[in-house]
Design an enzyme around this catalytic site. Structure first.
Site, PDB file in Angstrom:
ATOM      1  N   TYR A  79      11.484 -22.765 -37.659  1.00 18.48           N
ATOM      2  CA  TYR A  79      10.322 -23.672 -37.648  1.00 18.48           C
ATOM      3  C   TYR A  79      10.416 -24.726 -38.753  1.00 18.48           C
ATOM      4  CZ  TYR A  79       8.231 -21.185 -33.835  1.00 18.48           C
ATOM      5  OH  TYR A  79       8.009 -20.675 -32.584  1.00 18.48           O
ATOM      6  N   ARG A  95      12.464 -27.458 -37.243  1.00 20.52           N
ATOM      7  CA  ARG A  95      11.714 -28.205 -36.216  1.00 20.52           C
ATOM      8  C   ARG A  95      10.622 -29.072 -36.844  1.00 20.52           C
ATOM      9  NH1 ARG A  95       9.794 -24.203 -31.893  1.00 20.52           N
ATOM     10  NH2 ARG A  95       8.959 -26.113 -30.988  1.00 20.52           N
ATOM     11  N   VAL A 107       3.942 -28.163 -30.230  1.00 20.89           N
ATOM     12  CA  VAL A 107       3.530 -27.924 -31.603  1.00 20.89           C
ATOM     13  C   VAL A 107       3.809 -29.142 -32.493  1.00 20.89           C
ATOM     14  CG1 VAL A 107       3.706 -25.412 -31.420  1.00 20.89           C
ATOM     15  CG2 VAL A 107       5.730 -26.721 -32.114  1.00 20.89           C
ATOM     16  N   HIS A 164      -0.714 -23.899 -28.108  1.00 23.55           N
ATOM     17  CA  HIS A 164       0.330 -23.051 -28.710  1.00 23.55           C
ATOM     18  C   HIS A 164       0.475 -23.303 -30.214  1.00 23.55           C
ATOM     19  CE1 HIS A 164       2.408 -22.361 -24.545  1.00 23.55           C
ATOM     20  NE2 HIS A 164       1.307 -21.656 -24.700  1.00 23.55           N
ATOM     21  N   CYS A 168      -2.099 -16.872 -42.357  1.00 17.53           N
ATOM     22  CA  CYS A 168      -1.820 -15.622 -43.074  1.00 17.53           C
ATOM     23  C   CYS A 168      -1.976 -14.446 -42.120  1.00 17.53           C
ATOM     24  CB  CYS A 168      -2.782 -15.472 -44.252  1.00 17.53           C
ATOM     25  SG  CYS A 168      -2.561 -13.903 -45.112  1.00 17.53           S
ATOM     26  N   CYS A 215      -4.883 -11.949 -43.731  1.00 19.89           N
ATOM     27  CA  CYS A 215      -6.338 -12.201 -43.751  1.00 19.89           C
ATOM     28  C   CYS A 215      -6.783 -13.236 -42.720  1.00 19.89           C
ATOM     29  CB  CYS A 215      -6.797 -12.618 -45.147  1.00 19.89           C
ATOM     30  SG  CYS A 215      -6.318 -14.296 -45.603  1.00 19.89           S
TER      31      CYS A 215
HETATM   32  C1  BJW Z   1      11.036 -34.188 -18.920  1.00 19.13           C
HETATM   33  C2  BJW Z   1      11.809 -35.005 -19.699  1.00 19.13           C
HETATM   34  C3  BJW Z   1      11.426 -36.325 -19.749  1.00 19.13           C
HETATM   35  C4  BJW Z   1      12.683 -33.090 -19.835  1.00 19.13           C
HETATM   36  N1  BJW Z   1      10.355 -36.731 -19.060  1.00 19.13           N
HETATM   37  N2  BJW Z   1       9.974 -34.611 -18.234  1.00 19.13           N
HETATM   38  C5  BJW Z   1       4.913 -11.868 -16.421  1.00 19.13           C
HETATM   39  C6  BJW Z   1       4.215 -12.686 -15.529  1.00 19.13           C
HETATM   40  C7  BJW Z   1       3.287 -13.619 -15.977  1.00 19.13           C
HETATM   41  C8  BJW Z   1       3.042 -13.789 -17.344  1.00 19.13           C
HETATM   42  C9  BJW Z   1       3.739 -12.986 -18.213  1.00 19.13           C
HETATM   43  C10 BJW Z   1       4.659 -12.044 -17.758  1.00 19.13           C
HETATM   44  N3  BJW Z   1       5.177 -11.413 -18.849  1.00 19.13           N
HETATM   45  C11 BJW Z   1       4.613 -11.944 -19.958  1.00 19.13           C
HETATM   46  C12 BJW Z   1       3.742 -12.898 -19.593  1.00 19.13           C
HETATM   47  C13 BJW Z   1       2.915 -13.765 -20.489  1.00 19.13           C
HETATM   48  C14 BJW Z   1       3.776 -14.725 -21.287  1.00 19.13           C
HETATM   49  C15 BJW Z   1       4.661 -15.539 -20.343  1.00 19.13           C
HETATM   50  O1  BJW Z   1       4.279 -16.542 -19.795  1.00 19.13           O
HETATM   51  N4  BJW Z   1       5.901 -15.124 -20.168  1.00 19.13           N
HETATM   52  C16 BJW Z   1       6.793 -15.836 -19.232  1.00 19.13           C
HETATM   53  C17 BJW Z   1       8.145 -16.019 -19.873  1.00 19.13           C
HETATM   54  C18 BJW Z   1       6.801 -15.070 -17.923  1.00 19.13           C
HETATM   55  N5  BJW Z   1       2.845 -15.616 -21.970  1.00 19.13           N
HETATM   56  C19 BJW Z   1       2.340 -15.314 -23.145  1.00 19.13           C
HETATM   57  O2  BJW Z   1       2.667 -14.300 -23.762  1.00 19.13           O
HETATM   58  C20 BJW Z   1       1.274 -16.233 -23.677  1.00 19.13           C
HETATM   59  N6  BJW Z   1       0.123 -15.481 -23.995  1.00 19.13           N
HETATM   60  C21 BJW Z   1      -0.593 -14.850 -23.050  1.00 19.13           C
HETATM   61  O3  BJW Z   1      -0.308 -14.901 -21.851  1.00 19.13           O
HETATM   62  O4  BJW Z   1      -1.664 -14.162 -23.565  1.00 19.13           O
HETATM   63  C22 BJW Z   1      -2.490 -13.433 -22.647  1.00 19.13           C
HETATM   64  C23 BJW Z   1      -3.796 -14.159 -22.473  1.00 19.13           C
HETATM   65  C24 BJW Z   1      -3.818 -15.471 -22.033  1.00 19.13           C
HETATM   66  C25 BJW Z   1      -5.023 -16.113 -21.841  1.00 19.13           C
HETATM   67  C26 BJW Z   1      -6.206 -15.455 -22.064  1.00 19.13           C
HETATM   68  C27 BJW Z   1      -6.196 -14.146 -22.519  1.00 19.13           C
HETATM   69  C28 BJW Z   1      -4.978 -13.483 -22.708  1.00 19.13           C
HETATM   70  C29 BJW Z   1       1.750 -16.949 -24.936  1.00 19.13           C
HETATM   71  C30 BJW Z   1       2.834 -17.923 -24.638  1.00 19.13           C
HETATM   72  C31 BJW Z   1       3.395 -18.522 -25.938  1.00 19.13           C
HETATM   73  C32 BJW Z   1       4.515 -19.510 -25.683  1.00 19.13           C
HETATM   74  N7  BJW Z   1       5.137 -19.841 -26.922  1.00 19.13           N
HETATM   75  C33 BJW Z   1       6.203 -20.855 -26.944  1.00 19.13           C
HETATM   76  C34 BJW Z   1       6.844 -20.877 -28.365  1.00 19.13           C
HETATM   77  C35 BJW Z   1       5.836 -21.108 -29.478  1.00 19.13           C
HETATM   78  C36 BJW Z   1       5.635 -22.562 -29.786  1.00 19.13           C
HETATM   79  C37 BJW Z   1       6.913 -23.274 -30.198  1.00 19.13           C
HETATM   80  O5  BJW Z   1       7.771 -22.691 -30.873  1.00 19.13           O
HETATM   81  O6  BJW Z   1       7.056 -24.468 -29.883  1.00 19.13           O
HETATM   82  O7  BJW Z   1       5.666 -22.124 -26.552  1.00 19.13           O
HETATM   83  S1  BJW Z   1       7.487 -20.537 -25.740  1.00 19.13           S
HETATM   84  C38 BJW Z   1       7.770 -22.232 -25.353  1.00 19.13           C
HETATM   85  O8  BJW Z   1       7.493 -22.423 -23.946  1.00 19.13           O
HETATM   86  C39 BJW Z   1       6.734 -23.025 -26.149  1.00 19.13           C
HETATM   87  C40 BJW Z   1       6.268 -24.008 -25.108  1.00 19.13           C
HETATM   88  O9  BJW Z   1       5.003 -24.532 -25.449  1.00 19.13           O
HETATM   89  C41 BJW Z   1       6.291 -23.215 -23.833  1.00 19.13           C
HETATM   90  C42 BJW Z   1       6.340 -24.052 -22.564  1.00 19.13           C
HETATM   91  O10 BJW Z   1       7.536 -24.776 -22.482  1.00 19.13           O
HETATM   92  P1  BJW Z   1       7.533 -26.227 -21.802  1.00 19.13           P
HETATM   93  O11 BJW Z   1       6.733 -27.154 -22.625  1.00 19.13           O
HETATM   94  O12 BJW Z   1       7.198 -26.120 -20.372  1.00 19.13           O
HETATM   95  O13 BJW Z   1       9.075 -26.660 -22.016  1.00 19.13           O
HETATM   96  P2  BJW Z   1      10.340 -26.399 -21.068  1.00 19.13           P
HETATM   97  O14 BJW Z   1      11.548 -26.667 -21.886  1.00 19.13           O
HETATM   98  O15 BJW Z   1      10.258 -25.114 -20.380  1.00 19.13           O
HETATM   99  O16 BJW Z   1      10.197 -27.533 -19.936  1.00 19.13           O
HETATM  100  C43 BJW Z   1      10.356 -28.908 -20.233  1.00 19.13           C
HETATM  101  C44 BJW Z   1      10.174 -29.689 -18.923  1.00 19.13           C
HETATM  102  O17 BJW Z   1      10.226 -31.072 -19.242  1.00 19.13           O
HETATM  103  C45 BJW Z   1      11.284 -29.430 -17.888  1.00 19.13           C
HETATM  104  O18 BJW Z   1      10.698 -29.213 -16.600  1.00 19.13           O
HETATM  105  C46 BJW Z   1      12.097 -30.737 -17.872  1.00 19.13           C
HETATM  106  O19 BJW Z   1      12.596 -31.082 -16.591  1.00 19.13           O
HETATM  107  C47 BJW Z   1      11.051 -31.730 -18.300  1.00 19.13           C
HETATM  108  N8  BJW Z   1      11.615 -32.872 -18.988  1.00 19.13           N
HETATM  109  N9  BJW Z   1      12.852 -34.220 -20.232  1.00 19.13           N
HETATM  110  C48 BJW Z   1       9.676 -35.814 -18.298  1.00 19.13           C
HETATM  111  N10 BJW Z   1      12.160 -37.211 -20.456  1.00 19.13           N
END
Ligand code: BJW
Length: 230
Positions: free
Chosen positions: A53, A56, A90, A106, A114, A117
């Protein structure tokens, strides 16, 4: 007045120079998710996670918002109805592009939390596992980001906004991570129109009434112009 909910992901910041996660050469091809984006990975090796991080945070500070961030800021200002920008990112490029009411579901690279706490403060440029919490002094500080298995921020704002949306637009997100990946289907079932603006079809492309594929810096400003001139 039409209520618009926008969901953005890493693709909107790609042309600014920030890596996405799941594209070829993306962050998850260089780092194991379970090591750097889970509470268990942080407990095993906090230094590795802080280094990930810290790098990043430094990168995000070096890049600039692009035309897609700026176009959404213009939409937020000029659309006569409500606009909510929810980002999974982020980085702070929406804010630096002029947007004001951005919900970071996210968390943020620029926040520290922390684990002992729950106190939150502005992250220093480099965080370290031994940094003391300014409130309780515990050496339990972490980046204020949402890892797998943790509950995203702002659900109390997001859920009602999705329920009331007339138009839901997903930009630059692959549709692989929940709960965000379920938002289009949810809004569509409630009668909203859904639009995908992405480089390529996402994993949930079938949930969208309209799909436009191309780089965000081109297709987002064009779409915003159409909405504002309708
Ligand atoms: C372009 C482009 C250009 C490129 N122009 N486009 C089984 C089934 C269903 C769910 C689950 C499961 N097992 C576990 C889960 C839940 C889990 C989950 O989803 N897992 C999956 C892997 C299945 N989710 C969680 O645990 C979440 N919490 C949760 O569900 O809690 C329960 C709850 C929810 C609500 C209420 C009550 C309870 C938490 C998820 C945390 C995600 N964290 C991360 C990392 C932390 C932040 C960081 O370090 O930055 O967040 S993971 C990572 O993925 C990051 C992102 O925000 C997130 C999404 O990624 P994103 O933004 O979609 O990026 P990419 O790379 O995947 O896609 C980029 C796109 O852009 C592509 O399509 C390209 O084509 C396109 N692109 N260039 C336009 N120029």
């Amino acid at each position: 007045m039409e209520k618009i909910v926008i969901l953005t992901g890493a693709g909107i910041s790609a042309e600014s120079g920030l890596s996405t996660f799941r594209d070829e050469g993306g962050l998850w091809s260089q780092h194991a998710i379970e090591d750097v984006a889970t509470p268990e990975g942080f407990a095993r090796n906090p230094r590795l996670v802080h280094d990930f991080y810290n790098a990043r945070r430094a990168n995000a500070g070096r890049v600039k918002p692009n035309a897609a961030h700026q176009a959404l800021a213009r939409l937020e200002t000029e659309h006569p109805g409500e606009v909510l920008i929810i980002t999974q990112n982020v980085d702070n490029l929406h804010e630096r592009g002029g947007a004001r009411g951005v919900l970071h579901m996210h968390g943020s690279l620029f926040g520290a939390l922390c684990n002992a706490c729950g106190h939150r403060w502005e992250a220093p440029p480099r965080m370290h596992p031994d940094d003391p919490c300014p409130a309780c002094a515990a050496a339990a500080t972490r980046p204020d980001v949402v890892w797998f298995g943790e509950i995203p921020y702002g659900m109390e704002v997001i859920d009602p906004a999705l329920n009331a949306a007339d138009l839901f637009v997903a930009i630059g997100t692959s549709g692989n991570v929940y709960p965000a990946a379920a938002y289009a289907q949810h809004c569509r079932r409630l009668g909203a129109r859904t639009v995908e603006l992405n480089l390529e079809p996402s994993a949930n492309t079938r949930d969208f009434d309209e799909r436009r594929h191309g780089p965000a810096s081109r297709i987002v400003p064009a779409w915003v112009n159409e909405v504002l001139s309708a």
